[in-house]
Enzyme design. Structure first.
Site, PDB file in Angstrom:
ATOM      1  CB  ILE A   1       0.622 -74.943  56.220  1.00  0.00           C
ATOM      2  CG1 ILE A   1       0.934 -73.451  56.390  1.00  0.00           C
ATOM      3  CG2 ILE A   1       1.802 -75.592  55.446  1.00  0.00           C
ATOM      4  CD1 ILE A   1       1.356 -72.874  55.262  1.00  0.00           C
TER       5      ILE A   1
ATOM      6  N   GLY B   1     -14.712 -78.903  70.338  1.00  0.00           N
ATOM      7  CA  GLY B   1     -14.872 -77.833  69.453  1.00  0.00           C
ATOM      8  C   GLY B   1     -13.766 -76.638  69.794  1.00  0.00           C
TER       9      GLY B   1
ATOM     10  CG  LEU C   1      -7.043 -78.126  72.007  1.00  0.00           C
ATOM     11  CD1 LEU C   1      -7.052 -78.676  73.496  1.00  0.00           C
ATOM     12  CD2 LEU C   1      -6.063 -77.908  71.604  1.00  0.00           C
TER      13      LEU C   1
ATOM     14  CG  ASP D   1      -6.911 -81.343  62.813  1.00  0.00           C
ATOM     15  OD1 ASP D   1      -5.499 -80.680  62.423  1.00  0.00           O
ATOM     16  OD2 ASP D   1      -7.868 -80.670  62.558  1.00  0.00           O
TER      17      ASP D   1
ATOM     18  CE1 TYR E   1      -9.654 -75.330  58.202  1.00  0.00           C
ATOM     19  CE2 TYR E   1     -10.589 -76.475  56.359  1.00  0.00           C
ATOM     20  CZ  TYR E   1      -9.528 -76.349  57.158  1.00  0.00           C
ATOM     21  OH  TYR E   1      -8.624 -77.185  56.982  1.00  0.00           O
TER      22      TYR E   1
HETATM   23  C1  GLA Z   1      -8.092 -77.642  61.302  1.00  0.00           C
HETATM   24  C2  GLA Z   1      -8.124 -78.450  60.185  1.00  0.00           C
HETATM   25  C3  GLA Z   1      -6.553 -78.793  59.665  1.00  0.00           C
HETATM   26  C4  GLA Z   1      -5.784 -77.649  59.674  1.00  0.00           C
HETATM   27  C5  GLA Z   1      -5.734 -76.584  60.713  1.00  0.00           C
HETATM   28  C6  GLA Z   1      -5.270 -75.302  60.436  1.00  0.00           C
HETATM   29  O1  GLA Z   1      -7.566 -77.957  62.510  1.00  0.00           O
HETATM   30  O2  GLA Z   1      -8.822 -79.763  60.289  1.00  0.00           O
HETATM   31  O3  GLA Z   1      -6.627 -79.597  58.495  1.00  0.00           O
HETATM   32  O4  GLA Z   1      -6.288 -76.973  58.239  1.00  0.00           O
HETATM   33  O5  GLA Z   1      -7.468 -76.238  60.921  1.00  0.00           O
HETATM   34  O6  GLA Z   1      -4.058 -75.281  60.103  1.00  0.00           O
END
Ligand code: GLA
Length: 384
Positions: free
Chosen positions: A35, A121, A124, A171, A221
């Site tokens: 999101i 990895g 977390l 994150d 991703y």
């Molecule tokens: C990873 C990315 C975040 C976010 C999540 C999914 O952790 O670093 O920015 O997009 O995936 O919510």
């Protein structure tokens, strides 16, 4: 790891004393997955596991990177910029230093010793943890006066431009401003945030590491990032919006014909409905309706599995078990997916039994064991 232990390791490595010690946590995301780069709201919290740094300046104009978790080390001359080399761990702190140099901050030589107790990895945010940790430390050492919010913004830049992953801000933000026992409600568009009490009474937030290697996670991703951009572009032909999360499900329903590609439609539908789930989760948490919160977690997982397609057999098996275990009221994958960790809300008194049964269930189907632990919601980056 205590400060004393870090000092001893530092001394063994560099034959001098460290002058400063820092810690930066990892994070879990309670709900609002994939999101952040779509401009919606997310609900992460910092956890008590994370990355430690012992550091001292040096006068020989060298950046020395050591980490107790990895054999690889690096010793680089102080330069005005750096580029990523290979896939080694030290690219993350190096990227952080590069970013500060790009912003015209001056640093001297540094001897740095890192140690992490986060599974690496595993979704977390071990990378955000080390990026934010490095910037915070340099900010303190050289009194650069950068706010934690700006450190998070710079950390995202490191990930996007130096490392090459198009991740959002969640994150870095979570680990920079986390607070004990609080969930962070972050608006990823405006970066406004508030702390929500994470009061779960008789329950515990379990973290389950699938121990699955996250192969190709970065490229997948980036693929999702591109897909969301493509869907948004098509919707913008008729809708005046900036982000996918600006669209509500009713408007989406009447405009989804613009997308045409069923894959892209699924991706956009996940984002738009997940964003709605976050809104419902806020209300559930505020009203103490944990069971409702748990249902939203299950629904989030289902959507990540079927619409966004970032889960995988390992994470699905974990959630499948959780659904059969009556003292678990909700579970979902957390973070980017493609392996990594799941979280679950489990009755405190049943936690040991839950862990034992889940490990057996998973091992029988996947062939190896997951790691199950109870999380502690901790504070953000700071000095030790
Ligand atoms: C990873 C990315 C975040 C976010 C999540 C999914 O952790 O670093 O920015 O997009 O995936 O919510």
């Amino acid at each position: 790891m205590t400060k004393l232990e870090l000092q001893e390791k530092f001394r063994n490595r560099f034959h001098k004393e460290a002058t400063h010690f820092f810690f930066c946590p990892g994070r879990v995301n309670l709900i609002g997955e994939h999101i952040d780069y779509n401009g919606g709201k997310v609900m992460p919290c910092a956890i008590s596991l994370g990355t430690f740094l012992a550091v001292a300046k040096n006068t020989d104009k060298k950046l020395r990177f050591h980490c107790l978790n990895f054999p690889e080390t690096a010793e680089l001359h102080l330069q005005s910029s750096y580029t990523k080399t290979g896939k080694e761990w030290f690219n993350y702190p190096l990227g952080a230093i590069h970013q500060l140099l790009q912003d015209d901050h001056t640093v001297s030589g540094l001897d740095m010793l890192f140690y992490g107790n986060l599974p690496i990895g595993a979704g977390l945010s071990s990378s955000a943890s080390i990026e934010v940790l490095t910037m915070f430390a340099i900010n303190e050492l050289f009194q650069l006066n950068i706010s934690n919010t700006d450190i998070a913004i710079l950390g995202k830049k490191v990930e996007n431009e130096f490392i090459g992953v198009n991740s959002g801000i969640m994150d870095q933000f979570a680990v920079a401003i986390g607070r004990k026992d609080k969930a962070i409600l972050l608006n990823c568009d405006t970066l406004e945030y508030e702390y929500l009490p994470f009061e779960i009474g008789d329950y515990v937030l379990a973290i389950i590491n699938s121990n699955k290697q996250r192969e190709l996670a970065d490229s997948k991703y980036n693929e999702r990032f591109r897909e969301c951009g493509a869907a948004l572009k098509l919707l913008k032909r008729e809708l005046s919006v900036t982000h996918l999360c600006d669209i509500d499900p009713v408007i989406f329903e009447s405009h989804k014909h613009l997308i045409k590609d069923p894959e892209l439609e699924k991706r956009a539908f996940h984002v738009i409905t997940e964003n709605e789930r976050v809104k419902l989760a806020i209300i559930a948490l505020q009203n103490g309706e944990l069971e409702k919160f748990g249902e939203l977690m299950y629904a989030s997982h289902q959507s990540l599995k079927e619409l966004y397609e970032v889960s995988g057999r390992e994470l699905d098996v974990i959630v499948e078990f959780c659904k059969t275990y009556s003292d678990c009221i909700g579970a979902r994958m957390t973070g980017a997916g493609f392996g990594g960790c799941a979280i679950a809300l489990v009755k405190k008194n049943s936690f040991e039994e839950f862990a034992t049964k889940l490990i057996a269930f998973y091992k029988e189907r996947i062939g190896y064991e997951p790691a199950v632990f109870a999380s502690v919601i901790g504070g953000g980056v700071g000095s030790l």
